[in-house]
Design a protein around this motif. Structure first.
Motif, PDB file in Angstrom:
ATOM      1  N   UNK A  90       2.225 -65.604  10.848  1.00 15.05           N
ATOM      2  CA  UNK A  90       1.146 -66.368  10.221  1.00 15.05           C
ATOM      3  C   UNK A  90       1.275 -67.851  10.529  1.00 15.05           C
ATOM      4  N   UNK A  91       2.513 -68.303  10.759  1.00 14.59           N
ATOM      5  CA  UNK A  91       2.747 -69.715  11.084  1.00 14.59           C
ATOM      6  C   UNK A  91       2.500 -70.004  12.559  1.00 14.59           C
ATOM      7  N   UNK A  92       2.127 -68.964  13.319  1.00 16.91           N
ATOM      8  CA  UNK A  92       1.751 -69.173  14.705  1.00 16.91           C
ATOM      9  C   UNK A  92       2.798 -68.823  15.741  1.00 16.91           C
ATOM     10  N   UNK A  93       3.891 -68.178  15.333  1.00 15.91           N
ATOM     11  CA  UNK A  93       4.957 -67.837  16.268  1.00 15.91           C
ATOM     12  C   UNK A  93       4.804 -66.424  16.820  1.00 15.91           C
ATOM     13  N   UNK A  94       5.215 -66.233  18.068  1.00 14.19           N
ATOM     14  CA  UNK A  94       5.355 -64.893  18.624  1.00 14.19           C
ATOM     15  C   UNK A  94       6.694 -64.360  18.132  1.00 14.19           C
ATOM     16  N   UNK A  95       6.689 -63.169  17.539  1.00 10.09           N
ATOM     17  CA  UNK A  95       7.883 -62.676  16.844  1.00 10.09           C
ATOM     18  C   UNK A  95       8.290 -61.301  17.360  1.00 10.09           C
ATOM     19  N   UNK A  96       9.596 -61.126  17.540  1.00  9.08           N
ATOM     20  CA  UNK A  96      10.188 -59.820  17.809  1.00  9.08           C
ATOM     21  C   UNK A  96      11.187 -59.555  16.696  1.00  9.08           C
ATOM     22  N   UNK A  97      11.040 -58.439  15.978  1.00  8.16           N
ATOM     23  CA  UNK A  97      11.915 -58.116  14.855  1.00  8.16           C
ATOM     24  C   UNK A  97      12.724 -56.870  15.157  1.00  8.16           C
ATOM     25  N   UNK A  98      14.029 -56.926  14.885  1.00  4.24           N
ATOM     26  CA  UNK A  98      14.922 -55.810  15.138  1.00  4.24           C
ATOM     27  C   UNK A  98      15.740 -55.505  13.879  1.00  4.24           C
ATOM     28  N   UNK A  99      16.058 -54.208  13.607  1.00  5.83           N
ATOM     29  CA  UNK A  99      16.831 -53.846  12.419  1.00  5.83           C
ATOM     30  C   UNK A  99      18.330 -54.050  12.574  1.00  5.83           C
ATOM     31  N   UNK A 100      18.802 -54.241  13.802  1.00  8.61           N
ATOM     32  CA  UNK A 100      20.229 -54.478  14.053  1.00  8.61           C
ATOM     33  C   UNK A 100      20.372 -55.158  15.405  1.00  8.61           C
ATOM     34  N   UNK A 101      21.630 -55.408  15.788  1.00  9.05           N
ATOM     35  CA  UNK A 101      21.863 -56.114  17.043  1.00  9.05           C
ATOM     36  C   UNK A 101      22.329 -55.229  18.166  1.00  9.05           C
ATOM     37  N   UNK A 102      22.013 -53.921  18.097  1.00  9.47           N
ATOM     38  CA  UNK A 102      22.500 -52.987  19.110  1.00  9.47           C
ATOM     39  C   UNK A 102      21.969 -53.302  20.502  1.00  9.47           C
ATOM     40  N   UNK A 103      20.753 -53.846  20.579  1.00  6.51           N
ATOM     41  CA  UNK A 103      20.167 -54.169  21.887  1.00  6.51           C
ATOM     42  C   UNK A 103      19.959 -55.673  22.051  1.00  6.51           C
ATOM     43  N   UNK A 104      20.821 -56.460  21.409  1.00  8.69           N
ATOM     44  CA  UNK A 104      20.631 -57.909  21.410  1.00  8.69           C
ATOM     45  C   UNK A 104      20.640 -58.505  22.816  1.00  8.69           C
ATOM     46  N   UNK A 105      21.629 -58.124  23.633  1.00  8.65           N
ATOM     47  CA  UNK A 105      21.764 -58.749  24.950  1.00  8.65           C
ATOM     48  C   UNK A 105      20.522 -58.569  25.821  1.00  8.65           C
ATOM     49  N   UNK A 106      20.000 -57.353  25.991  1.00 13.05           N
ATOM     50  CA  UNK A 106      18.787 -57.227  26.819  1.00 13.05           C
ATOM     51  C   UNK A 106      17.574 -57.907  26.193  1.00 13.05           C
ATOM     52  N   UNK A 107      17.491 -57.936  24.868  1.00 14.92           N
ATOM     53  CA  UNK A 107      16.351 -58.586  24.217  1.00 14.92           C
ATOM     54  C   UNK A 107      16.410 -60.096  24.409  1.00 14.92           C
ATOM     55  N   UNK A 108      17.600 -60.666  24.390  1.00 20.40           N
ATOM     56  CA  UNK A 108      17.731 -62.102  24.655  1.00 20.40           C
ATOM     57  C   UNK A 108      17.256 -62.428  26.069  1.00 20.40           C
ATOM     58  N   UNK A 109      17.537 -61.514  26.993  1.00 20.89           N
ATOM     59  CA  UNK A 109      17.173 -61.748  28.391  1.00 20.89           C
ATOM     60  C   UNK A 109      15.682 -61.565  28.641  1.00 20.89           C
ATOM     61  N   UNK A 110      15.055 -60.601  27.940  1.00 22.41           N
ATOM     62  CA  UNK A 110      13.641 -60.304  28.203  1.00 22.41           C
ATOM     63  C   UNK A 110      12.687 -61.082  27.296  1.00 22.41           C
ATOM     64  N   UNK A 111      13.004 -61.135  25.994  1.00 18.58           N
ATOM     65  CA  UNK A 111      12.123 -61.827  25.052  1.00 18.58           C
ATOM     66  C   UNK A 111      12.325 -63.343  25.125  1.00 18.58           C
ATOM     67  N   UNK A 112      13.541 -63.758  25.412  1.00 19.16           N
ATOM     68  CA  UNK A 112      13.897 -65.176  25.552  1.00 19.16           C
ATOM     69  C   UNK A 112      13.413 -66.006  24.362  1.00 19.16           C
ATOM     70  N   UNK A 113      13.953 -65.748  23.189  1.00 17.21           N
ATOM     71  CA  UNK A 113      13.498 -66.469  21.993  1.00 17.21           C
ATOM     72  C   UNK A 113      13.905 -67.936  22.005  1.00 17.21           C
ATOM     73  N   UNK A 114      13.131 -68.740  21.303  1.00 17.15           N
ATOM     74  CA  UNK A 114      13.515 -70.131  21.060  1.00 17.15           C
ATOM     75  C   UNK A 114      14.459 -70.225  19.872  1.00 17.15           C
ATOM     76  N   UNK A 115      14.370 -69.229  18.978  1.00 12.68           N
ATOM     77  CA  UNK A 115      15.183 -69.250  17.765  1.00 12.68           C
ATOM     78  C   UNK A 115      15.405 -67.826  17.270  1.00 12.68           C
ATOM     79  N   UNK A 116      16.571 -67.588  16.677  1.00 13.78           N
ATOM     80  CA  UNK A 116      16.890 -66.290  16.094  1.00 13.78           C
ATOM     81  C   UNK A 116      17.157 -66.457  14.602  1.00 13.78           C
TER      82      UNK A 116
END
Length: 218
Positions: free
Chosen positions: A19-45
């Motif tokens: 609602x604040x205007x951010x593109x968001x990816x939400x995960x229930x755990x960090x099992x796939x953190x490494x590939x998500x960091x590489x593909x989603x490339x977040x500005x903040x976690x």
């Protein structure tokens, strides 16, 4: 990116940031953190500490190996040593549950601002809004707004052409949902008056639903 195992909290934080205007990816755990960091490339976690499998402190170490993205720790722990551990490991901020969504969004925005990744200036017709600098112009003329009026305008501008209800504004701007509705009405009226001193109406009331900011009449 949000990493939070509580579905209720994860969904509410995801909704608030979207609602604040951010593109968001939400995960229930960090099992796939490494590939998500590489593909989603977040500005903040937004990272919960108490997670199944690898906990937030372990994930924070991994994040710091990959990049210097912003990290806001989210946890029920309020012990000073946990806070110091998280901040010492490279977290940028620390929010203790239970929390107000508006505060979390503000913390996220503050971290991104410090990192030089704040959201861009918003332009709606001849209205130019730089929320981070606290500057508003219409037709090239500066408009002097109070802090609350600026928060209202930024919130509405990020949702341009969408109706925003009073309850949502109360939560987003004041951080609570137990104020009288006329609090919003008073500030909206003052904001509308200042905007209309420099041009036609852009801030409209939609009866029974809320308010909408758009560059068109009606």
């Amino acid at each position: 990116m949000i990493v939070e195992d509580s579905e209720a909290i994860r969904l509410s934080v995801e909704s608030a940031l979207a609602e604040a205007g951010y593109a968001v990816l939400a995960r229930p755990d960090g099992s796939d953190l490494e590939p998500q960091l590489a593909t989603f490339r977040p500005d903040l976690v937004v990272l919960d500490v108490m997670l199944p499998g690898r906990d937030g402190f372990a994930l924070l170490e991994i994040i710091r190996r990959y990049s210097a993205v912003g990290v806001v720790l989210l946890t029920a722990r309020d012990a000073v040593d946990d806070r110091l551990r998280g901040l010492g490991a490279g977290a940028d901020d620390y929010v203790v549950k239970p929390f107000v969504l508006a505060e979390l969004v503000a913390r996220v925005e503050a971290v991104l601002r410090r990192m030089g990744r704040a959201q861009p200036v918003i332009e709606i017709g001849d209205l130019v809004i730089d929320g981070d600098a606290g500057l508003v112009h219409r037709g090239g003329v500066p408009i002097d707004l109070t802090t609350t009026e600026l928060k209202l305008l930024v919130h509405l501008a990020r949702r341009r052409d969408r109706v925003v209800g009073k309850a949502q504004l109360l939560t987003a701007v004041w951080g609570y949902d137990d104020y009288a509705a006329n609090l919003v009405e008073v500030h909206i009226s003052a904001l509308r008056r200042k905007l209309e001193e420099h041009g036609p109406r852009q801030l409209h009331t939609v009866r029974g639903r809320g308010y909408v900011l758009r560059d068109s009449p009606g």
